[in-house]
Design a protein around this motif. Sequence first.
Motif, PDB file in Angstrom:
ATOM      1  N   THR A  73      -4.423  -5.121  -1.434  1.00 18.52           N
ATOM      2  CA  THR A  73      -3.531  -6.029  -1.234  1.00 18.52           C
ATOM      3  C   THR A  73      -1.915  -5.867  -1.878  1.00 18.52           C
ATOM      4  OG1 THR A  73      -4.118  -7.050  -3.333  1.00 18.52           O
ATOM      5  CG2 THR A  73      -5.388  -7.641  -1.533  1.00 18.52           C
ATOM      6  N   GLY A  74      -1.864  -4.695  -2.540  1.00 17.07           N
ATOM      7  CA  GLY A  74      -0.618  -4.567  -3.203  1.00 17.07           C
ATOM      8  C   GLY A  74      -0.460  -4.904  -4.290  1.00 17.07           C
ATOM      9  N   VAL A  75      -1.335  -5.996  -4.934  1.00 13.18           N
ATOM     10  CA  VAL A  75      -1.174  -6.578  -6.162  1.00 13.18           C
ATOM     11  C   VAL A  75      -1.310  -5.716  -7.350  1.00 13.18           C
ATOM     12  CG1 VAL A  75      -1.838  -8.628  -7.540  1.00 13.18           C
ATOM     13  CG2 VAL A  75      -1.646  -8.931  -5.071  1.00 13.18           C
ATOM     14  N   GLY A  76      -0.513  -5.457  -8.242  1.00 12.71           N
ATOM     15  CA  GLY A  76      -0.956  -4.649  -9.507  1.00 12.71           C
ATOM     16  C   GLY A  76      -0.898  -3.121  -9.179  1.00 12.71           C
ATOM     17  N   ARG A  77       0.017  -2.729  -8.198  1.00 15.00           N
ATOM     18  CA  ARG A  77       0.260  -1.291  -8.063  1.00 15.00           C
ATOM     19  C   ARG A  77       1.015  -0.691  -9.095  1.00 15.00           C
ATOM     20  NH1 ARG A  77       0.490   0.348  -1.691  1.00 15.00           N
ATOM     21  NH2 ARG A  77      -1.387  -0.321  -1.083  1.00 15.00           N
ATOM     22  N   ALA A  78       2.035  -1.538  -9.713  1.00 14.31           N
ATOM     23  CA  ALA A  78       2.843  -0.938 -10.562  1.00 14.31           C
ATOM     24  C   ALA A  78       2.103  -0.489 -11.891  1.00 14.31           C
ATOM     25  CB  ALA A  78       3.834  -2.066 -11.093  1.00 14.31           C
ATOM     26  N   GLN A  79       0.781  -0.838 -11.926  1.00  7.83           N
ATOM     27  CA  GLN A  79       0.188  -0.293 -13.276  1.00  7.83           C
ATOM     28  C   GLN A  79      -0.374   1.121 -13.258  1.00  7.83           C
ATOM     29  OE1 GLN A  79      -3.173  -3.151 -14.151  1.00  7.83           O
ATOM     30  NE2 GLN A  79      -3.885  -1.873 -15.523  1.00  7.83           N
ATOM     31  N   TRP A  80      -0.468   1.502 -11.922  1.00  9.26           N
ATOM     32  CA  TRP A  80      -0.893   2.809 -11.942  1.00  9.26           C
ATOM     33  C   TRP A  80       0.355   3.579 -10.915  1.00  9.26           C
ATOM     34  CZ3 TRP A  80      -4.494  -1.051 -10.919  1.00  9.26           C
ATOM     35  CH2 TRP A  80      -5.481  -1.309 -11.893  1.00  9.26           C
ATOM     36  N   PRO A  81       1.351   4.068 -11.468  1.00 10.28           N
ATOM     37  CA  PRO A  81       2.380   4.600 -10.720  1.00 10.28           C
ATOM     38  C   PRO A  81       1.971   6.106 -10.267  1.00 10.28           C
ATOM     39  CG  PRO A  81       3.096   4.619 -13.150  1.00 10.28           C
ATOM     40  CD  PRO A  81       1.921   3.659 -12.672  1.00 10.28           C
ATOM     41  N   GLU A  82       1.039   6.825 -10.900  1.00 13.11           N
ATOM     42  CA  GLU A  82       0.646   7.960 -10.360  1.00 13.11           C
ATOM     43  C   GLU A  82      -0.352   7.955  -9.207  1.00 13.11           C
ATOM     44  OE1 GLU A  82      -2.146   6.309 -13.406  1.00 13.11           O
ATOM     45  OE2 GLU A  82      -0.065   6.745 -13.305  1.00 13.11           O
ATOM     46  N   LEU A  83      -1.031   6.899  -9.078  1.00 12.92           N
ATOM     47  CA  LEU A  83      -1.716   6.549  -7.848  1.00 12.92           C
ATOM     48  C   LEU A  83      -0.939   6.019  -6.699  1.00 12.92           C
ATOM     49  CD1 LEU A  83      -5.136   5.230  -9.682  1.00 12.92           C
ATOM     50  CD2 LEU A  83      -4.573   7.591  -8.768  1.00 12.92           C
ATOM     51  N   PHE A  84       0.100   5.150  -6.980  1.00 12.18           N
ATOM     52  CA  PHE A  84       0.630   4.267  -6.060  1.00 12.18           C
ATOM     53  C   PHE A  84       2.033   4.507  -6.575  1.00 12.18           C
ATOM     54  CE2 PHE A  84      -3.145   1.655  -6.946  1.00 12.18           C
ATOM     55  CZ  PHE A  84      -3.760   1.873  -5.717  1.00 12.18           C
ATOM     56  N   PRO A  85       2.541   5.660  -5.930  1.00  6.81           N
ATOM     57  CA  PRO A  85       4.174   6.078  -6.300  1.00  6.81           C
ATOM     58  C   PRO A  85       5.053   4.993  -5.503  1.00  6.81           C
ATOM     59  CG  PRO A  85       3.139   7.793  -5.158  1.00  6.81           C
ATOM     60  CD  PRO A  85       2.061   6.904  -5.205  1.00  6.81           C
ATOM     61  N   ASP A  86       6.262   4.794  -6.264  1.00  6.00           N
ATOM     62  CA  ASP A  86       7.343   3.943  -5.574  1.00  6.00           C
ATOM     63  C   ASP A  86       8.007   4.801  -4.692  1.00  6.00           C
ATOM     64  OD1 ASP A  86       9.073   2.327  -4.702  1.00  6.00           O
ATOM     65  OD2 ASP A  86      10.057   1.765  -6.743  1.00  6.00           O
ATOM     66  N   THR A  87       7.855   4.755  -3.441  1.00  6.21           N
ATOM     67  CA  THR A  87       8.435   5.682  -2.449  1.00  6.21           C
ATOM     68  C   THR A  87       9.977   5.215  -2.097  1.00  6.21           C
ATOM     69  OG1 THR A  87       7.689   4.530  -0.551  1.00  6.21           O
ATOM     70  CG2 THR A  87       6.432   6.566  -1.606  1.00  6.21           C
ATOM     71  N   GLY A  88      10.300   4.027  -2.475  1.00  3.36           N
ATOM     72  CA  GLY A  88      11.673   3.436  -2.233  1.00  3.36           C
ATOM     73  C   GLY A  88      11.301   2.455  -0.704  1.00  3.36           C
ATOM     74  N   GLN A  89      10.120   2.561  -0.205  1.00  3.43           N
ATOM     75  CA  GLN A  89       9.908   2.087   1.279  1.00  3.43           C
ATOM     76  C   GLN A  89       9.358   0.745   0.967  1.00  3.43           C
ATOM     77  OE1 GLN A  89       7.918   4.790   3.816  1.00  3.43           O
ATOM     78  NE2 GLN A  89       9.970   5.768   4.179  1.00  3.43           N
ATOM     79  N   VAL A  90       9.237  -0.389   1.617  1.00  7.01           N
ATOM     80  CA  VAL A  90       8.468  -1.622   1.406  1.00  7.01           C
ATOM     81  C   VAL A  90       7.108  -1.246   2.013  1.00  7.01           C
ATOM     82  CG1 VAL A  90       8.323  -3.883   2.235  1.00  7.01           C
ATOM     83  CG2 VAL A  90      10.488  -2.834   1.698  1.00  7.01           C
ATOM     84  N   VAL A  91       6.242  -1.719   1.141  1.00  7.91           N
ATOM     85  CA  VAL A  91       4.890  -1.242   1.528  1.00  7.91           C
ATOM     86  C   VAL A  91       4.095  -2.905   2.053  1.00  7.91           C
ATOM     87  CG1 VAL A  91       2.606  -0.587   1.008  1.00  7.91           C
ATOM     88  CG2 VAL A  91       4.530   0.535  -0.009  1.00  7.91           C
ATOM     89  N   VAL A  92       3.873  -2.861   3.119  1.00  3.84           N
ATOM     90  CA  VAL A  92       3.195  -4.237   3.535  1.00  3.84           C
ATOM     91  C   VAL A  92       1.702  -3.965   3.235  1.00  3.84           C
ATOM     92  CG1 VAL A  92       2.770  -5.815   5.496  1.00  3.84           C
ATOM     93  CG2 VAL A  92       5.091  -4.467   5.263  1.00  3.84           C
TER      94      VAL A  92
END
Length: 159
Positions: A73-92
């Motif tokens: 769902t994308g909810v809470g991804r910031a808690q694990w930046p190594e698993l869900f890195p911020d690529t600068g693109q919008v993730v739907v």
Amino acid sequence: MVVRPSVRTLPSEPGTASPPAVAPSPLPPHGEGVAGDQSVQRSLEGAWPADLPAADERELLTAGRALLRADATGVGRAQWPELFPDTGQVVVPAFSATRFRIQAAIARRDGGPGKAVVHLVWAGTDRGGTFTDLRIADWHFTRTTSKKGASTWTPQPRT
């Protein structure tokens, strides 16, 4: 000379033949909804007997559920930046947070005392409106120890 096996049939009256006995499935039918989640949980627990201390299992289940929710769902991804890195693109996200639920979850050892896996069964409606239940996801963890001696379970990247 050809030898054919003989087949004996028992005489029966029309309409009296009974179908072969089939064991009922331990899982609910697809689309059963929340009412079927307990049978899914019992099925998982029966297939993989518990083998972790209760505190470890609770910690792993909490993290595994949060990871699956973040992944789907994308909810809470910031808690694990190594698993869900911020690529600068919008993730739907593929699934709506309001149309997603975890049906069952267990945490078990995964090849050694410092490794574990959280098995999750979940349901959700994707962006196209298609509902699917009994989906399966696994999150693997390793036990890590800090310099201060505190031990925790660290999720591993999906391969």
